[in-house]
Design a protein around this motif. Structure first.
Motif, PDB file in Angstrom:
ATOM      1  N   LEU A  79     -64.005  36.006  -2.585  1.00  0.00           N
ATOM      2  CA  LEU A  79     -64.929  35.491  -3.597  1.00  0.00           C
ATOM      3  C   LEU A  79     -66.352  35.416  -3.053  1.00  0.00           C
ATOM      4  CD1 LEU A  79     -62.933  32.644  -5.361  1.00  0.00           C
ATOM      5  CD2 LEU A  79     -63.910  34.660  -6.439  1.00  0.00           C
ATOM      6  N   MET A  80     -66.468  35.034  -1.786  1.00  0.00           N
ATOM      7  CA  MET A  80     -67.786  34.955  -1.170  1.00  0.00           C
ATOM      8  C   MET A  80     -68.454  36.331  -1.177  1.00  0.00           C
ATOM      9  SD  MET A  80     -68.718  33.643   2.660  1.00  0.00           S
ATOM     10  CE  MET A  80     -67.340  32.508   2.587  1.00  0.00           C
ATOM     11  N   LYS A  81     -67.687  37.353  -0.802  1.00  0.00           N
ATOM     12  CA  LYS A  81     -68.227  38.709  -0.801  1.00  0.00           C
ATOM     13  C   LYS A  81     -68.629  39.122  -2.218  1.00  0.00           C
ATOM     14  CE  LYS A  81     -66.491  42.085   1.485  1.00  0.00           C
ATOM     15  NZ  LYS A  81     -65.588  43.110   2.093  1.00  0.00           N
ATOM     16  N   LYS A  99     -80.352  30.632   2.035  1.00  0.00           N
ATOM     17  CA  LYS A  99     -80.290  30.056   3.374  1.00  0.00           C
ATOM     18  C   LYS A  99     -78.836  29.675   3.645  1.00  0.00           C
ATOM     19  CE  LYS A  99     -81.840  26.015   6.050  1.00  0.00           C
ATOM     20  NZ  LYS A  99     -82.234  26.764   7.272  1.00  0.00           N
ATOM     21  N   ILE A 100     -78.400  29.811   4.877  1.00  0.00           N
ATOM     22  CA  ILE A 100     -77.050  29.413   5.257  1.00  0.00           C
ATOM     23  C   ILE A 100     -77.149  28.289   6.271  1.00  0.00           C
ATOM     24  CG2 ILE A 100     -74.845  30.140   6.237  1.00  0.00           C
ATOM     25  CD1 ILE A 100     -75.517  31.537   3.605  1.00  0.00           C
ATOM     26  N   ILE A 101     -76.371  27.225   6.067  1.00  0.00           N
ATOM     27  CA  ILE A 101     -76.220  26.196   7.090  1.00  0.00           C
ATOM     28  C   ILE A 101     -74.774  26.229   7.571  1.00  0.00           C
ATOM     29  CG2 ILE A 101     -78.090  24.800   6.105  1.00  0.00           C
ATOM     30  CD1 ILE A 101     -76.006  22.837   5.071  1.00  0.00           C
ATOM     31  N   GLY A 102     -74.590  25.952   8.855  1.00  0.00           N
ATOM     32  CA  GLY A 102     -73.266  26.096   9.447  1.00  0.00           C
ATOM     33  C   GLY A 102     -73.173  27.395  10.237  1.00  0.00           C
ATOM     34  N   PHE A 107     -67.203  34.123  10.612  1.00  0.00           N
ATOM     35  CA  PHE A 107     -66.470  34.887   9.610  1.00  0.00           C
ATOM     36  C   PHE A 107     -66.270  36.332  10.064  1.00  0.00           C
ATOM     37  CE2 PHE A 107     -68.490  31.705   6.587  1.00  0.00           C
ATOM     38  CZ  PHE A 107     -67.333  30.966   6.450  1.00  0.00           C
ATOM     39  N   ARG A 108     -65.521  37.082   9.271  1.00  0.00           N
ATOM     40  CA  ARG A 108     -65.261  38.490   9.595  1.00  0.00           C
ATOM     41  C   ARG A 108     -66.577  39.269   9.677  1.00  0.00           C
ATOM     42  NH1 ARG A 108     -61.610  38.647   4.914  1.00  0.00           N
ATOM     43  NH2 ARG A 108     -63.146  40.130   4.129  1.00  0.00           N
ATOM     44  N   PRO A 109     -66.639  40.305  10.502  1.00  0.00           N
ATOM     45  CA  PRO A 109     -67.883  41.071  10.667  1.00  0.00           C
ATOM     46  C   PRO A 109     -68.450  41.611   9.355  1.00  0.00           C
ATOM     47  CG  PRO A 109     -66.336  41.644  12.399  1.00  0.00           C
ATOM     48  CD  PRO A 109     -65.595  40.750  11.444  1.00  0.00           C
ATOM     49  N   ASP A 110     -67.572  42.037   8.421  1.00  0.00           N
ATOM     50  CA  ASP A 110     -68.091  42.586   7.166  1.00  0.00           C
ATOM     51  C   ASP A 110     -68.785  41.516   6.336  1.00  0.00           C
ATOM     52  OD1 ASP A 110     -65.489  41.437   6.857  1.00  0.00           O
ATOM     53  OD2 ASP A 110     -65.293  42.389   4.898  1.00  0.00           O
ATOM     54  N   GLU A 116     -76.092  38.503   6.296  1.00  0.00           N
ATOM     55  CA  GLU A 116     -77.365  38.764   6.961  1.00  0.00           C
ATOM     56  C   GLU A 116     -78.233  39.713   6.145  1.00  0.00           C
ATOM     57  OE1 GLU A 116     -76.277  39.817  10.996  1.00  0.00           O
ATOM     58  OE2 GLU A 116     -76.224  37.682  11.543  1.00  0.00           O
ATOM     59  N   GLY A 117     -77.616  40.631   5.433  1.00  0.00           N
ATOM     60  CA  GLY A 117     -78.380  41.490   4.533  1.00  0.00           C
ATOM     61  C   GLY A 117     -79.003  40.694   3.390  1.00  0.00           C
ATOM     62  N   ALA A 118     -78.231  39.745   2.846  1.00  0.00           N
ATOM     63  CA  ALA A 118     -78.745  38.911   1.751  1.00  0.00           C
ATOM     64  C   ALA A 118     -79.863  37.998   2.236  1.00  0.00           C
ATOM     65  CB  ALA A 118     -77.604  38.092   1.157  1.00  0.00           C
TER      66      ALA A 118
END
Length: 229
Positions: A79-81, A99-102, A107-110, A116-118
């Motif tokens: 769902l996140m993807k 922004k991401i916290i944590g 998580f998985r490389p994909d 990171e792209g987002a």
């Protein structure tokens, strides 16, 4: 004497609780509840823009969520993807900065690559900040911040705060929890020290921009004292 302006929330955080119970009430798989929960996130991001919030922080995946059944964790990752792939264009077009916290790099490389792209694509945006807590726990955050502060010198509330994952966000004004539960569940413990709290029995998939407006209206009536009289 002129009346003071009602308090306006700049930064709202939400513990999005109740996906599983929403599904159970309807005799549906938990995965469907999580899917509907993503739809609620989409509504809330649009509502945050409409109401002029500077930052919206949502609790998407905690450090404790790894204890859930493997199938459910896998569904959450999928769902996140899907959310990033389907909503990134809209976020970019509407000047939302992600922004991401944590520790999302666990998580998985994909998924890490997608995140990171987002982040890179929305980095220059100047509108509402959507902060998503991924693999996040407040106790872990405080411990990490204190360790970094100690490496630089004295440990004080100010030096710890400067090292928190949310250091570049406005102070937390309002913390909302859905589903009728009344606890913080290891979410933004430091930031919530003087935040206003608002609890609702509404299950997260049913939460709408109108509920957010209700919470913001309630916030506007409160007198924030910060320990004063």
């Amino acid at each position: 004497m002129a009346k003071s302006e009602p308090a306006r929330a700049r930064h709202v955080a939400i513990i999005m609780d109740g996906n599983g119970r929403w599904a159970k009430k309807r005799h549906l798989p938990r995965a469907i509840g999580h899917q509907r929960g993503v739809e609620a996130v989409r509504r809330l991001v649009r509502g945050a823009r409409e109401f002029g919030l500077e930052a919206l922080t949502i609790y998407a995946f905690s450090t404790e969520n790894w204890r859930r059944p493997e199938e459910e964790v896998s569904d959450l990752m999928a769902l996140m993807k899907r959310f990033i792939l389907s909503d990134l264009d809209e976020m970019a077009e509407n000047n939302i900065r992600l922004k991401i916290i944590g520790d999302y790099k666990a998580f998985r490389p994909d998924i890490v690559e997608l995140i990171e792209g987002a982040l890179a694509r929305t980095a220059a945006n100047s509108g509402t900040i959507l902060a998503i807590a991924l693999n996040y726990g407040a106790q872990d955050e405080i411990a990490r911040a204190a360790t970094r502060a100690a490496a630089k010198g004295a440990i004080t509330p100010e030096t710890i705060e400067a090292e928190l994952d949310t250091a570049d966000l406005p102070p937390l004004d309002l913390l909302i929890r859905t589903s009728g539960e009344v606890r913080l569940s290891n979410f933004l413990l430091w930031q919530a020290a003087y935040a206003e709290l608002w609890f609702t029995p509404v299950l997260w998939p049913d939460f709408t921009a109108d509920h957010l407006k209700e919470a913001l209206d309630a916030f506007a009536t409160r007198e924030r004292r910060y320990g004063g009289r």
